[in-house]
Design a protein around this motif. Structure first.
Motif, PDB file in Angstrom:
ATOM      1  N   ALA A  95       0.831  -1.201   0.000  1.00  0.00           N
ATOM      2  CA  ALA A  95       0.000   0.000   0.000  1.00  0.00           C
ATOM      3  C   ALA A  95       0.872   1.260   0.000  1.00  0.00           C
ATOM      4  O   ALA A  95       1.960   1.261   0.566  1.00  0.00           O
ATOM      5  CB  ALA A  95      -0.909   0.005   1.230  1.00  0.00           C
ATOM      6  N   PRO A  96       0.409   2.350  -0.627  1.00  0.00           N
ATOM      7  CA  PRO A  96       1.197   3.592  -0.691  1.00  0.00           C
ATOM      8  C   PRO A  96       1.601   4.111   0.686  1.00  0.00           C
ATOM      9  O   PRO A  96       2.716   4.611   0.865  1.00  0.00           O
ATOM     10  CB  PRO A  96       0.257   4.568  -1.408  1.00  0.00           C
ATOM     11  CG  PRO A  96      -0.626   3.689  -2.234  1.00  0.00           C
ATOM     12  CD  PRO A  96      -0.837   2.458  -1.414  1.00  0.00           C
ATOM     13  N   GLU A  97       0.693   4.001   1.669  1.00  0.00           N
ATOM     14  CA  GLU A  97       1.025   4.492   3.007  1.00  0.00           C
ATOM     15  C   GLU A  97       2.137   3.666   3.649  1.00  0.00           C
ATOM     16  O   GLU A  97       2.894   4.160   4.488  1.00  0.00           O
ATOM     17  CB  GLU A  97      -0.217   4.529   3.917  1.00  0.00           C
ATOM     18  CG  GLU A  97      -0.948   3.207   4.058  1.00  0.00           C
ATOM     19  CD  GLU A  97      -2.105   3.074   3.078  1.00  0.00           C
ATOM     20  OE1 GLU A  97      -3.162   2.578   3.492  1.00  0.00           O
ATOM     21  OE2 GLU A  97      -1.930   3.481   1.900  1.00  0.00           O
ATOM     22  N   SER A  98       2.236   2.399   3.257  1.00  0.00           N
ATOM     23  CA  SER A  98       3.314   1.561   3.766  1.00  0.00           C
ATOM     24  C   SER A  98       4.665   2.003   3.203  1.00  0.00           C
ATOM     25  O   SER A  98       5.683   1.926   3.879  1.00  0.00           O
ATOM     26  CB  SER A  98       3.067   0.096   3.397  1.00  0.00           C
ATOM     27  OG  SER A  98       1.940  -0.407   4.071  1.00  0.00           O
ATOM     28  N   VAL A  99       4.660   2.449   1.951  1.00  0.00           N
ATOM     29  CA  VAL A  99       5.897   2.943   1.339  1.00  0.00           C
ATOM     30  C   VAL A  99       6.441   4.116   2.137  1.00  0.00           C
ATOM     31  O   VAL A  99       7.639   4.203   2.422  1.00  0.00           O
ATOM     32  CB  VAL A  99       5.653   3.359  -0.130  1.00  0.00           C
ATOM     33  CG1 VAL A  99       6.883   4.058  -0.702  1.00  0.00           C
ATOM     34  CG2 VAL A  99       5.288   2.141  -0.970  1.00  0.00           C
ATOM     35  N   ALA A 100       5.542   5.039   2.519  1.00  0.00           N
ATOM     36  CA  ALA A 100       5.956   6.200   3.310  1.00  0.00           C
ATOM     37  C   ALA A 100       6.519   5.761   4.659  1.00  0.00           C
ATOM     38  O   ALA A 100       7.528   6.290   5.130  1.00  0.00           O
ATOM     39  CB  ALA A 100       4.774   7.145   3.508  1.00  0.00           C
ATOM     40  N   TYR A 101       5.867   4.770   5.267  1.00  0.00           N
ATOM     41  CA  TYR A 101       6.333   4.270   6.563  1.00  0.00           C
ATOM     42  C   TYR A 101       7.718   3.619   6.439  1.00  0.00           C
ATOM     43  O   TYR A 101       8.611   3.868   7.247  1.00  0.00           O
ATOM     44  CB  TYR A 101       5.333   3.261   7.118  1.00  0.00           C
ATOM     45  CG  TYR A 101       5.845   2.537   8.342  1.00  0.00           C
ATOM     46  CD1 TYR A 101       5.848   3.156   9.588  1.00  0.00           C
ATOM     47  CD2 TYR A 101       6.340   1.231   8.249  1.00  0.00           C
ATOM     48  CE1 TYR A 101       6.323   2.498  10.707  1.00  0.00           C
ATOM     49  CE2 TYR A 101       6.818   0.569   9.360  1.00  0.00           C
ATOM     50  CZ  TYR A 101       6.809   1.210  10.591  1.00  0.00           C
ATOM     51  OH  TYR A 101       7.292   0.558  11.687  1.00  0.00           O
ATOM     52  N   ILE A 102       7.885   2.799   5.410  1.00  0.00           N
ATOM     53  CA  ILE A 102       9.161   2.104   5.210  1.00  0.00           C
ATOM     54  C   ILE A 102      10.296   3.099   5.014  1.00  0.00           C
ATOM     55  O   ILE A 102      11.394   2.931   5.542  1.00  0.00           O
ATOM     56  CB  ILE A 102       9.058   1.143   4.008  1.00  0.00           C
ATOM     57  CG1 ILE A 102       8.134  -0.027   4.361  1.00  0.00           C
ATOM     58  CG2 ILE A 102      10.432   0.626   3.593  1.00  0.00           C
ATOM     59  CD1 ILE A 102       7.746  -0.881   3.172  1.00  0.00           C
ATOM     60  N   ASN A 103      10.024   4.148   4.246  1.00  0.00           N
ATOM     61  CA  ASN A 103      11.057   5.169   3.993  1.00  0.00           C
ATOM     62  C   ASN A 103      11.431   5.944   5.246  1.00  0.00           C
ATOM     63  O   ASN A 103      12.564   6.423   5.376  1.00  0.00           O
ATOM     64  CB  ASN A 103      10.587   6.138   2.911  1.00  0.00           C
ATOM     65  CG  ASN A 103      10.845   5.610   1.518  1.00  0.00           C
ATOM     66  OD1 ASN A 103      11.838   4.934   1.276  1.00  0.00           O
ATOM     67  ND2 ASN A 103       9.946   5.908   0.591  1.00  0.00           N
ATOM     68  N   SER A 104      10.499   6.077   6.184  1.00  0.00           N
ATOM     69  CA  SER A 104      10.755   6.901   7.369  1.00  0.00           C
ATOM     70  C   SER A 104      11.260   6.096   8.562  1.00  0.00           C
ATOM     71  O   SER A 104      11.822   6.660   9.493  1.00  0.00           O
ATOM     72  CB  SER A 104       9.472   7.643   7.776  1.00  0.00           C
ATOM     73  OG  SER A 104       8.455   6.723   8.145  1.00  0.00           O
ATOM     74  N   HIS A 105      11.086   4.776   8.528  1.00  0.00           N
ATOM     75  CA  HIS A 105      11.475   3.948   9.668  1.00  0.00           C
ATOM     76  C   HIS A 105      12.987   3.729   9.688  1.00  0.00           C
ATOM     77  O   HIS A 105      13.621   3.651   8.635  1.00  0.00           O
ATOM     78  CB  HIS A 105      10.754   2.599   9.600  1.00  0.00           C
ATOM     79  CG  HIS A 105      10.899   1.765  10.834  1.00  0.00           C
ATOM     80  ND1 HIS A 105      10.467   2.191  12.070  1.00  0.00           N
ATOM     81  CD2 HIS A 105      11.429   0.528  11.024  1.00  0.00           C
ATOM     82  CE1 HIS A 105      10.724   1.253  12.970  1.00  0.00           C
ATOM     83  NE2 HIS A 105      11.312   0.240  12.356  1.00  0.00           N
ATOM     84  N   GLU A 106      13.568   3.629  10.882  1.00  0.00           N
ATOM     85  CA  GLU A 106      15.018   3.461  11.029  1.00  0.00           C
ATOM     86  C   GLU A 106      15.501   2.045  10.724  1.00  0.00           C
ATOM     87  O   GLU A 106      16.644   1.839  10.351  1.00  0.00           O
ATOM     88  CB  GLU A 106      15.445   3.833  12.456  1.00  0.00           C
ATOM     89  CG  GLU A 106      15.412   5.329  12.755  1.00  0.00           C
ATOM     90  CD  GLU A 106      16.480   6.071  11.972  1.00  0.00           C
ATOM     91  OE1 GLU A 106      17.642   5.628  11.947  1.00  0.00           O
ATOM     92  OE2 GLU A 106      16.140   7.097  11.368  1.00  0.00           O
ATOM     93  N   TRP A 107      14.669   1.035  10.927  1.00  0.00           N
ATOM     94  CA  TRP A 107      15.011  -0.370  10.703  1.00  0.00           C
ATOM     95  C   TRP A 107      16.295  -0.782  11.425  1.00  0.00           C
ATOM     96  O   TRP A 107      17.287  -1.171  10.796  1.00  0.00           O
ATOM     97  CB  TRP A 107      15.129  -0.679   9.202  1.00  0.00           C
ATOM     98  CG  TRP A 107      13.863  -0.409   8.454  1.00  0.00           C
ATOM     99  CD1 TRP A 107      13.652   0.572   7.541  1.00  0.00           C
ATOM    100  CD2 TRP A 107      12.613  -1.093   8.609  1.00  0.00           C
ATOM    101  NE1 TRP A 107      12.343   0.543   7.106  1.00  0.00           N
ATOM    102  CE2 TRP A 107      11.687  -0.479   7.741  1.00  0.00           C
ATOM    103  CE3 TRP A 107      12.185  -2.173   9.379  1.00  0.00           C
ATOM    104  CZ2 TRP A 107      10.361  -0.897   7.637  1.00  0.00           C
ATOM    105  CZ3 TRP A 107      10.862  -2.590   9.284  1.00  0.00           C
ATOM    106  CH2 TRP A 107       9.969  -1.962   8.416  1.00  0.00           C
ATOM    107  N   PRO A 108      16.287  -0.737  12.755  1.00  0.00           N
ATOM    108  CA  PRO A 108      17.483  -1.147  13.496  1.00  0.00           C
ATOM    109  C   PRO A 108      17.851  -2.618  13.278  1.00  0.00           C
ATOM    110  O   PRO A 108      19.006  -2.999  13.439  1.00  0.00           O
ATOM    111  CB  PRO A 108      17.103  -0.872  14.955  1.00  0.00           C
ATOM    112  CG  PRO A 108      15.606  -0.847  14.963  1.00  0.00           C
ATOM    113  CD  PRO A 108      15.209  -0.280  13.640  1.00  0.00           C
ATOM    114  N   GLY A 109      16.857  -3.434  12.916  1.00  0.00           N
ATOM    115  CA  GLY A 109      17.130  -4.846  12.616  1.00  0.00           C
ATOM    116  C   GLY A 109      17.436  -5.089  11.156  1.00  0.00           C
ATOM    117  O   GLY A 109      17.590  -6.240  10.732  1.00  0.00           O
ATOM    118  N   ASN A 110      17.488  -4.006  10.380  1.00  0.00           N
ATOM    119  CA  ASN A 110      17.888  -4.045   8.976  1.00  0.00           C
ATOM    120  C   ASN A 110      17.012  -4.958   8.116  1.00  0.00           C
ATOM    121  O   ASN A 110      15.808  -5.002   8.320  1.00  0.00           O
ATOM    122  CB  ASN A 110      19.369  -4.381   8.880  1.00  0.00           C
ATOM    123  CG  ASN A 110      20.218  -3.269   9.461  1.00  0.00           C
ATOM    124  OD1 ASN A 110      20.280  -2.183   8.915  1.00  0.00           O
ATOM    125  ND2 ASN A 110      20.835  -3.524  10.615  1.00  0.00           N
TER     126      ASN A 110
END
Length: 332
Positions: free
Chosen positions: A223-238
């Motif tokens: 979903a488009p809103e998920s793309v925005a979330y993925i781009n903004s999240h730090e992903w400490p677990g990579n």
């Protein structure tokens, strides 16, 4: 979940990199892929460093299958999953009766990897005794099985990995400095997802496509809103954290639109309680399944994480984290 099996019959560089999910278009990751291709052709010890979940074992597999030892075994071992008194037996093997549980002779992982590659993950967890034994082996390829006086020799390429700063540990006298220099003849640093601009969304879309094929849901799409979330999240677990998050969102999705849970909670704050209750129930069902499964398989293996991970067909490091998540239940 292993999506692709290695092509042991002369894979090209690009196909091998693809097989081990070493995917991404960012400049940082393109540079890493070039380093992997170059290192694969040099038959020397390699230290692979990087944060948890950056793909260190995948890089090790690619190095092996792109190299001249590709037709021989690739043998991985998670040093962090073994106790200090077992590591030498696992590596070098043991004679029958060498210790209480040694009811038969074992050749050990070094023997199993003869001609190929031995991959030691989480090498920083080795105690000083095991470090000394490994250093002796790396110097000349000679070793003794536990309980034996006979010298064995093995032709093995050794790759090691750590998410810790080994040089700093060596400076702090928590890791042998001579071993550090021996294992870091060549070095490779796997970049974090934060350093790989644009790769997180690219990988998430790949994961959705693979899950869609696996579960027979061809119309699934991020979903488009998920793309925005993925781009903004730090992903400490990579990459591992990203894949797990996408997998979880995929399983919990009731429509072709895959919405990561964090986004779903925000977007549906004003939704009817029945919908929120249903989603919460599904999340709880997944948690209960994980807990029940971990308790059962750990009970069956007598608490041995390595055996449990093998039965579960999971990476020992990832399975170990799941065990720690439910540690209090295991100790109850």
């Amino acid at each position: 979940m292993r999506w692709l099996e290695p092509n042991r019959g002369g894979a090209t560089a690009m196909s091998a990199l693809f097989q081990y999910q070493l995917l991404g278009s960012s400049p940082a990751f393109r540079k890493v892929r070039l380093q992997i291709e170059r290192i694969a052709g040099i038959d020397a010890t390699v230290l692979i460093e990087g944060e948890t979940g950056t793909g260190k074992e995948m890089a090790a597999r690619a190095i092996h299958y792109l190299g001249q030892r590709k037709d021989c075994p690739f043998v991985p071992i998670n040093c962090g999953a073994l106790t200090e008194h077992l590591i030498e037996s696992e590596l070098f093997g043991h004679e029958r009766g060498a210790f209480t549980d040694a009811k038969t002779m074992s050749g050990g992982l070094i023997q199993a990897a003869h001609g190929g590659t031995l991959f030691l993950d989480e090498i920083d967890s080795l105690g000083h005794k095991a470090q000394a034994a490994l250093l002796r082996f790396l110097q000349d390829g000679m070793y003794r099985r536990v309980g034996s006086g006979k010298i064995q020799q093995a032709n093995v390429r050794v790759l090691v990995a750590s998410n810790a700063n080994l040089l700093q540990l060596a400076e702090d006298k928590k890791f042998r400095k001579d071993l550090y220099f021996r294992i870091s003849v060549l070095s490779l640093r796997m970049p974090s997802l934060r350093e790989r601009t644009g790769d997180a969304v690219e990988l998430a879309e790949i994961f959705v496509s693979r899950f869609a094929r696996h579960y027979g849901r061809d119309k699934a799409k991020l979903a488009p809103e998920s793309v925005a979330y993925i781009n903004s999240h730090e992903w400490p677990g990579n990459v591992r954290e990203l894949e797990n998050a996408v997998h979880r969102a995929f399983l919990l999705s009731d429509s072709p639109r895959i919405v990561l849970p964090d986004v779903a909670e925000t977007a549906e704050a004003d939704s009817p309680r029945a919908v929120q209750g249903f989603r919460a129930a599904k999340v709880e069902a997944v948690r209960q399944f994980e807990r029940s499964y971990v308790l059962q398989i750990m009970n069956e293996t007598g608490g041995n994480i390595t055996k449990a991970a093998r039965l579960a067909n999971q990476d020992p490091s990832a399975f170990g984290k799941l065990v720690r998540k439910y540690r209090s239940d295991l100790q109850a």
